[in-house]
Every structure is written in C-alpha cells, then in structure tokens.
Scaffold this motif. Structure first.
Motif, PDB file in Angstrom:
ATOM      1  N   TYR A  67      -8.423  26.342 -12.276  1.00 56.83           N
ATOM      2  CA  TYR A  67      -9.533  25.570 -13.856  1.00 56.83           C
ATOM      3  C   TYR A  67     -10.050  24.799 -12.886  1.00 56.83           C
ATOM      4  O   TYR A  67     -11.207  24.277 -13.485  1.00 56.83           O
ATOM      5  N   ARG A  68      -9.880  24.061 -11.603  1.00 57.04           N
ATOM      6  CA  ARG A  68     -11.082  22.929 -11.064  1.00 57.04           C
ATOM      7  C   ARG A  68     -11.981  24.259 -10.399  1.00 57.04           C
ATOM      8  O   ARG A  68     -11.678  24.891  -9.620  1.00 57.04           O
ATOM      9  N   PRO A  69     -13.400  23.663 -10.533  1.00 55.88           N
ATOM     10  CA  PRO A  69     -14.354  24.551 -10.502  1.00 55.88           C
ATOM     11  C   PRO A  69     -14.925  24.411  -9.125  1.00 55.88           C
ATOM     12  O   PRO A  69     -14.773  24.104  -8.464  1.00 55.88           O
ATOM     13  N   ARG A  70     -14.863  24.902  -8.243  1.00 61.84           N
ATOM     14  CA  ARG A  70     -15.578  25.368  -6.659  1.00 61.84           C
ATOM     15  C   ARG A  70     -16.968  24.115  -5.915  1.00 61.84           C
ATOM     16  O   ARG A  70     -17.730  24.162  -7.715  1.00 61.84           O
ATOM     17  N   THR A  71     -16.729  23.368  -5.499  1.00 62.03           N
ATOM     18  CA  THR A  71     -17.570  22.611  -5.318  1.00 62.03           C
ATOM     19  C   THR A  71     -19.109  23.289  -4.929  1.00 62.03           C
ATOM     20  O   THR A  71     -19.229  23.813  -4.279  1.00 62.03           O
ATOM     21  N   LEU A  72     -19.621  22.311  -5.177  1.00 56.88           N
ATOM     22  CA  LEU A  72     -21.364  23.049  -5.368  1.00 56.88           C
ATOM     23  C   LEU A  72     -22.317  22.637  -3.834  1.00 56.88           C
ATOM     24  O   LEU A  72     -22.016  21.292  -4.119  1.00 56.88           O
ATOM     25  N   LYS A  73     -22.356  23.544  -3.113  1.00 55.16           N
ATOM     26  CA  LYS A  73     -23.104  23.199  -2.068  1.00 55.16           C
ATOM     27  C   LYS A  73     -24.819  23.343  -1.913  1.00 55.16           C
ATOM     28  O   LYS A  73     -25.297  24.887  -2.424  1.00 55.16           O
ATOM     29  N   CYS A  74     -25.241  22.601  -1.254  1.00 55.47           N
ATOM     30  CA  CYS A  74     -26.662  22.739  -1.733  1.00 55.47           C
ATOM     31  C   CYS A  74     -27.265  23.846  -0.286  1.00 55.47           C
ATOM     32  O   CYS A  74     -26.236  23.905   1.019  1.00 55.47           O
ATOM     33  N   LYS A  93     -31.703  28.351  -7.487  1.00 56.20           N
ATOM     34  CA  LYS A  93     -30.291  28.552  -8.443  1.00 56.20           C
ATOM     35  C   LYS A  93     -29.409  27.357  -7.791  1.00 56.20           C
ATOM     36  O   LYS A  93     -28.592  27.409  -8.879  1.00 56.20           O
ATOM     37  N   TYR A  94     -29.159  26.951  -7.260  1.00 58.26           N
ATOM     38  CA  TYR A  94     -28.244  25.466  -6.821  1.00 58.26           C
ATOM     39  C   TYR A  94     -28.498  24.866  -7.877  1.00 58.26           C
ATOM     40  O   TYR A  94     -27.431  24.327  -8.179  1.00 58.26           O
ATOM     41  N   LEU A  95     -29.723  24.757  -7.682  1.00 56.35           N
ATOM     42  CA  LEU A  95     -30.371  23.474  -9.037  1.00 56.35           C
ATOM     43  C   LEU A  95     -29.927  23.719 -10.504  1.00 56.35           C
ATOM     44  O   LEU A  95     -29.421  22.524 -11.491  1.00 56.35           O
ATOM     45  N   ARG A  96     -30.235  25.143 -10.745  1.00 55.66           N
ATOM     46  CA  ARG A  96     -30.085  25.417 -11.788  1.00 55.66           C
ATOM     47  C   ARG A  96     -28.353  24.963 -12.342  1.00 55.66           C
ATOM     48  O   ARG A  96     -27.702  24.740 -13.304  1.00 55.66           O
ATOM     49  N   LYS A  97     -27.128  25.655 -11.681  1.00 54.01           N
ATOM     50  CA  LYS A  97     -26.129  25.362 -11.126  1.00 54.01           C
ATOM     51  C   LYS A  97     -25.651  24.074 -12.180  1.00 54.01           C
ATOM     52  O   LYS A  97     -24.468  23.757 -12.296  1.00 54.01           O
ATOM     53  N   LEU A  99     -27.244  21.540 -13.127  1.00 53.32           N
ATOM     54  CA  LEU A  99     -27.725  20.508 -14.319  1.00 53.32           C
ATOM     55  C   LEU A  99     -26.653  21.745 -15.260  1.00 53.32           C
ATOM     56  O   LEU A  99     -26.400  21.080 -16.322  1.00 53.32           O
ATOM     57  N   ALA A 100     -26.172  22.509 -15.358  1.00 51.14           N
ATOM     58  CA  ALA A 100     -25.383  23.511 -16.413  1.00 51.14           C
ATOM     59  C   ALA A 100     -24.070  22.800 -16.107  1.00 51.14           C
ATOM     60  O   ALA A 100     -23.597  22.253 -17.067  1.00 51.14           O
ATOM     61  N   ARG A 101     -23.679  21.832 -15.044  1.00 49.68           N
ATOM     62  CA  ARG A 101     -22.610  20.900 -15.109  1.00 49.68           C
ATOM     63  C   ARG A 101     -22.632  20.129 -15.340  1.00 49.68           C
ATOM     64  O   ARG A 101     -21.796  19.623 -16.186  1.00 49.68           O
ATOM     65  N   LEU A 102     -23.648  19.632 -15.156  1.00 48.43           N
ATOM     66  CA  LEU A 102     -24.193  18.182 -16.239  1.00 48.43           C
ATOM     67  C   LEU A 102     -23.831  18.315 -17.583  1.00 48.43           C
ATOM     68  O   LEU A 102     -23.769  17.202 -17.876  1.00 48.43           O
ATOM     69  N   SER A 103     -24.528  19.447 -17.884  1.00 50.41           N
ATOM     70  CA  SER A 103     -24.650  19.258 -19.159  1.00 50.41           C
ATOM     71  C   SER A 103     -23.409  19.450 -20.211  1.00 50.41           C
ATOM     72  O   SER A 103     -23.317  19.174 -21.294  1.00 50.41           O
ATOM     73  N   THR A 104     -21.900  19.434 -19.076  1.00 48.64           N
ATOM     74  CA  THR A 104     -20.905  19.709 -19.772  1.00 48.64           C
ATOM     75  C   THR A 104     -20.325  18.592 -19.297  1.00 48.64           C
ATOM     76  O   THR A 104     -18.642  18.586 -19.196  1.00 48.64           O
ATOM     77  N   ASN A 105     -20.763  16.927 -18.633  1.00 51.85           N
ATOM     78  CA  ASN A 105     -19.948  16.362 -18.246  1.00 51.85           C
ATOM     79  C   ASN A 105     -19.942  15.351 -19.085  1.00 51.85           C
ATOM     80  O   ASN A 105     -20.954  15.103 -19.922  1.00 51.85           O
ATOM     81  N   ALA A 119     -33.272  20.777 -18.520  1.00 50.90           N
ATOM     82  CA  ALA A 119     -33.602  21.277 -17.355  1.00 50.90           C
ATOM     83  C   ALA A 119     -32.829  22.344 -16.428  1.00 50.90           C
ATOM     84  O   ALA A 119     -33.719  23.049 -16.375  1.00 50.90           O
ATOM     85  N   ALA A 120     -32.045  22.960 -17.057  1.00 50.28           N
ATOM     86  CA  ALA A 120     -30.953  23.629 -16.701  1.00 50.28           C
ATOM     87  C   ALA A 120     -32.032  24.865 -16.957  1.00 50.28           C
ATOM     88  O   ALA A 120     -32.210  26.206 -16.017  1.00 50.28           O
ATOM     89  N   SER A 121     -32.289  25.031 -18.685  1.00 52.39           N
ATOM     90  CA  SER A 121     -32.662  26.671 -19.234  1.00 52.39           C
ATOM     91  C   SER A 121     -34.475  26.611 -19.233  1.00 52.39           C
ATOM     92  O   SER A 121     -34.527  28.129 -18.893  1.00 52.39           O
ATOM     93  N   GLU A 122     -34.825  25.429 -18.679  1.00 53.42           N
ATOM     94  CA  GLU A 122     -36.108  25.722 -17.608  1.00 53.42           C
ATOM     95  C   GLU A 122     -36.365  26.111 -16.655  1.00 53.42           C
ATOM     96  O   GLU A 122     -36.992  26.726 -16.296  1.00 53.42           O
ATOM     97  N   LEU A 123     -35.367  26.841 -15.560  1.00 58.30           N
ATOM     98  CA  LEU A 123     -35.104  26.677 -14.389  1.00 58.30           C
ATOM     99  C   LEU A 123     -34.685  28.133 -14.489  1.00 58.30           C
ATOM    100  O   LEU A 123     -35.134  29.008 -13.499  1.00 58.30           O
TER     101      LEU A 123
END
Length: 123
Positions: A67-74, A93-97, A99-105, A119-123
C-alpha cells in the motif's frame, strides 16, 4: 567517509540480526520438542501457533509495502530551455504525478492541497 561507516554499521546490524534469528529458531525448535515430549498435541498446537504468527507477520510486512506508493524519480532533463519535446513531456508527467500526490497529502493545509490539485489538472 560517512558512506563507509554506514556500510559497516549496516553489515554489523545484518549479521547480528541473522545470529539472533538463528538463535530464535533454535529456541522455538527446543520448545516444540519439549511440548511434543509432554504430549504430542501440545507440540502440534505450538507449531501451528508459531506458523500462524509467521504468516501474520509476513502478511503484515508485505501489506505495508503493497500500500505504500513508489518513490517518484525525476527524469534527467538537464537545462529546460535546451530540452527536447520528449524530455519535456516526461518532466511534465513527473510534475503532474508529484502534484497529484501533494493534493492528497494530509499534512498540507486545504488551500495548499487545492492549489496542488489545480496545478496537476492544469498540467
């Protein structure tokens, strides 16, 4: 220097954990033999309880990792002014992912989460 120290400490901890695990397995085997000599069903119940405990522990650990999400790599983009279209697409795509994670933090305020989601939906 710190890398070498960290590797040595990790090695010592790994060896100590292996030795302690081996000693625990030996003690569990001795407890099973003692209970089995007293009455065979006592040994079987003990072995079953140990097996259930091991399965529960492994399931608990694997469930936490699942259940732990994978680490995003730039992605390696370099200079954004000189990057190609494919590199910019991967970076977007990396920035969208991200920001999507930040929106659920839950640690962020509602306002910051809403901004990240927008910002995620704008990207």
């Amino acid at each position: 220097m710190f890398d070498l120290i960290f590797k040595k400490i990790s090695l010592v901890i790994t060896i100590a954990a292996a030795v302690v695990s081996f000693l625990l397995a030996i003690e569990l085997l001795r407890a099973y033999q003692t209970l089995h000599n007293m009455h065979p069903w006592a040994g079987y119940v003990f072995a079953g309880a140990v097996a259930v405990g091991i399965v529960w522990l492994v399931g608990r650990l694997m469930g936490g990792w699942r259940y732990r999400p994978r680490t995003l790599k730039c992605p390696a983009v370099g200079d954004l002014d000189e990057a190609g279209a494919a590199d910019l697409r991967r970076y977007g795509k990396y920035l969208r992912k991200y920001l999507a994670r930040l929106s659920t933090n839950e640690s962020l305020s509602d306002e910051h989460r809403a901004q990240a989601g927008a910002a995620a939906s704008e990207l």
